[in-house]
Scaffold this active site. Structure first.
Site, mmCIF file in Angstrom:
data_model
loop_
_atom_site.group_PDB
_atom_site.id
_atom_site.type_symbol
_atom_site.label_atom_id
_atom_site.label_comp_id
_atom_site.label_asym_id
_atom_site.label_seq_id
_atom_site.Cartn_x
_atom_site.Cartn_y
_atom_site.Cartn_z
ATOM 1 N N GLY A 176 0.874 -1.252 -0.513
ATOM 2 C CA GLY A 176 0.290 -0.017 -0.099
ATOM 3 C C GLY A 176 0.670 1.546 0.006
ATOM 4 N N ASP A 177 0.586 1.793 0.956
ATOM 5 C CA ASP A 177 0.676 3.512 1.069
ATOM 6 C C ASP A 177 2.432 3.001 2.348
ATOM 7 O OD1 ASP A 177 0.190 3.173 2.879
ATOM 8 O OD2 ASP A 177 -0.812 5.244 2.832
#
Length: 155
Positions: free
Chosen positions: A56-57
């Site tokens: 993801g981030d």
């Protein structure tokens, strides 16, 4: 790790506002931002460290830093992991608009805009190129932004 436990620094980082960046500027801009954060963490970790994207981030970096230098190195990390906001190009002048489409120099799809240098390009392609190449000047904004007419004022 067992030999130098006091010299290890683990940093966990997240690329905030990634969804908004993807929604506003497209996934190519989000990918460029993720690559930029990863490159900056890798640079910070140095040749004896490691950095990577967890998913993801989220990112992690592990570096071996002498205890006396850890605070300074962590101070250097903050500005490195805060990517600049993408600068949107202001192409309000009618000289940027073509009357017939031509292939974009970056994605090869038909485009109706041209840069100050006369290159046919989509505005978003130029903005992504600028984000990926921050030290090169290729696509720039107009010198003076076009002003909107004030509400209630007629010329």
């Amino acid at each position: 790790m067992e030999r130098h436990p006091d010299e290890l620094v683990l940093v966990l980082a997240a690329a905030d506002h990634l969804k908004q960046l993807n929604d506003d500027f497209g996934h190519a801009a989000g990918d460029a931002a993720l690559a930029s954060v990863g490159a900056r963490l890798t640079e910070w970790a140095g040749p004896h460290g490691v950095a990577g994207r967890l998913g993801g981030d989220e990112f992690a970096a592990l570096a071996r830093i002498e205890p006396g230098h850890q605070a300074l190195r962590l101070d250097h990390l903050a500005p490195m992991t805060t990517p600049e906001q993408p600068t949107l190009l202001n192409w309000g002048d009618r000289s940027h608009f073509r009357t017939t489409p031509a292939p974009c120099v970056l994605c090869r799809k038909p485009a109706m805009l041209r840069s100050h240098a006369g290159e046919v390009v989509h505005k978003v392609c130029a903005e992504i190129w600028n984000l990926r190449n921050p030290h090169e000047v290729r696509f720039v904004s107009d010198d003076r932004p076009r002003r909107r007419k004030e509400v209630g004022v007629h010329a």
